[in-house]
Design a protein around this motif. Structure first.
Motif: not given
Length: 123
Positions: A1-13
């Motif tokens: 089994q693997v657990q995943l954590v995303e990051s890096g999103g945000g608001l951009v023009q």
């Protein structure tokens, strides 16, 4: 089994760039095909890009030439570099892992999912 954590999103023009990261737990990360999907409000979750365990990549037509997927097996991390962003790229982006050969594009082929990260592109 693997657990995943995303990051890096945000608001951009529009026209800007973002890099998403997905950190995976476990010692078998290199054996998984990794995919990025996105889901906009009121729409179905759709395939964006995928990278096989051998490093082969596949992209949705809508992002080809603008997005780049890569993986660093030593860091158990997969990345999505997003350039020339458009308002229609606005969505929650999900990282997913599959044990299937190649790069599946259907969400049910991926049993492991992260919690998602919001990407908003303003016009």
């Amino acid at each position: 089994q693997v657990q995943l954590v995303e990051s890096g999103g945000g608001l951009v023009q529009a026209g800007g760039s973002l890099r998403l990261s997905c950190a995976a737990s476990g010692r078998t990360f290199s054996t998984y095909t990794m995919g990025w999907f996105r889901q906009a409000p009121g729409k179905e979750r759709e395939f964006v890009a995928g990278i096989s365990r051998s490093g082969g990549t596949y992209y949705a037509d809508s992002v080809k030439g603008r997005f780049t997927i890569s993986r660093d097996n030593a860091k158990n991390t997969v990345y999505l570099q997003m350039n020339s962003l458009k308002p229609e790229d606005t969505a929650v982006y999900y990282c997913a892992a599959s044990s299937m050969v190649g790069v599946p594009t259907a969400p049910p082929r991926y049993p492991y999912w992260g919690q998602g990260t919001q990407v908003t592109v303003s016009s």
